[in-house]
Scaffold this motif. Structure first.
Motif, PDB file in Angstrom:
ATOM      1  N   SER A 123       0.827  -1.204   0.000  1.00 15.81           N
ATOM      2  CA  SER A 123       0.000   0.000   0.000  1.00 15.81           C
ATOM      3  C   SER A 123       0.866   1.260   0.000  1.00 15.81           C
ATOM      4  N   VAL A 124       1.881   1.271   0.844  1.00 16.84           N
ATOM      5  CA  VAL A 124       2.810   2.411   0.881  1.00 16.84           C
ATOM      6  C   VAL A 124       3.528   2.525  -0.454  1.00 16.84           C
ATOM      7  N   ALA A 125       3.950   1.390  -1.002  1.00 16.42           N
ATOM      8  CA  ALA A 125       4.660   1.386  -2.278  1.00 16.42           C
ATOM      9  C   ALA A 125       3.787   1.947  -3.396  1.00 16.42           C
ATOM     10  N   GLN A 126       2.530   1.509  -3.452  1.00 18.12           N
ATOM     11  CA  GLN A 126       1.638   1.968  -4.511  1.00 18.12           C
ATOM     12  C   GLN A 126       1.309   3.446  -4.368  1.00 18.12           C
ATOM     13  N   SER A 127       1.073   3.902  -3.149  1.00 18.96           N
ATOM     14  CA  SER A 127       0.704   5.305  -2.957  1.00 18.96           C
ATOM     15  C   SER A 127       1.868   6.253  -3.231  1.00 18.96           C
ATOM     16  N   ASN A 128       3.086   5.740  -3.221  1.00 17.64           N
ATOM     17  CA  ASN A 128       4.258   6.569  -3.492  1.00 17.64           C
ATOM     18  C   ASN A 128       4.945   6.210  -4.815  1.00 17.64           C
ATOM     19  N   ASP A 129       4.282   5.364  -5.626  1.00 18.19           N
ATOM     20  CA  ASP A 129       4.806   4.923  -6.913  1.00 18.19           C
ATOM     21  C   ASP A 129       6.213   4.320  -6.771  1.00 18.19           C
ATOM     22  N   LEU A 130       6.352   3.422  -5.771  1.00 16.82           N
ATOM     23  CA  LEU A 130       7.639   2.788  -5.477  1.00 16.82           C
ATOM     24  C   LEU A 130       7.548   1.260  -5.467  1.00 16.82           C
TER      25      LEU A 130
END
Length: 185
Positions: A20-27
């Motif tokens: 979720s963190v990765a997707q929301s920060n495009d990482l």
């Protein structure tokens, strides 16, 4: 605790949170690389895994070691995630959480994981042939290979994708011939 319970109660929520963190920060891909790096650290050093799982080692010591080993390589968000795992006493599940993240990443990328066991190291042409075989078997858009060497196979490969197994090894062929000969006798 059963394996499925650990997966559903511990590994999935943490891997989902990291995704979720990765997707929301495009990482997403960057975190995938970081997770692979962490897994390689764990593979190279069983002492590291034992140290992190040891309940007698205090949390600050674990955080310091993780920071020293990874801060130059992994994204700060992933390092903070490792700190959260330490604080919540879930760091002993680090390998499982990382593997679960990789699984989520494969789902997102419509990629299948093929476990390939061969008698000798496969060259690039052979790996590509295995990829094409897996694409034909599964219809997947992309294939990730996890290769292992087992000299007892004599020759050929064994490909496992989920519950499907293709045994194209000489050992497997000899076993099948033996079974046919025994049933004919």
């Amino acid at each position: 605790m059963s394996s499925n319970l650990v997966t559903s109660e511990v590994l999935e929520p943490y891997a989902q949170a990291l995704m979720s963190v990765a997707q929301s920060n495009d990482l997403v891909d960057r975190f995938g690389e970081d997770v692979s790096f962490i897994l390689s650290l764990l593979d190279e050093s069983s002492e590291l895994e034992d140290f992190l799982a040891n309940p007698l080692v205090n949390a600050d010591a674990k955080k310091n070691v993780l920071a020293q080993l990874t801060s130059e390589t992994i994204h700060p968000f992933v390092l903070n995630f490792l700190r959260v795992l330490v604080d919540r006493r879930r760091i002993l599940f680090l390998r499982g959480v990382c593997k679960q993240y990789q699984s989520l990443l494969r789902q997102l990328r419509q990629t299948v994981l093929a476990d390939v066991t061969s008698a000798v190291e496969l060259n690039d042409e052979q790996k590509e042939a295995v990829r094409q075989k897996v694409v034909a078997m599964t219809g997947a858009q992309q294939v990730e290979l996890d290769t292992r060497i087992d000299p007892e196979l004599i020759g050929g490969v064994i490909i496992k994708v989920g519950s499907q197994v293709v045994d194209a090894s000489l050992r497997g062929q000899l076993r099948r011939i033996g079974i046919r000969l025994n049933s004919a006798a």
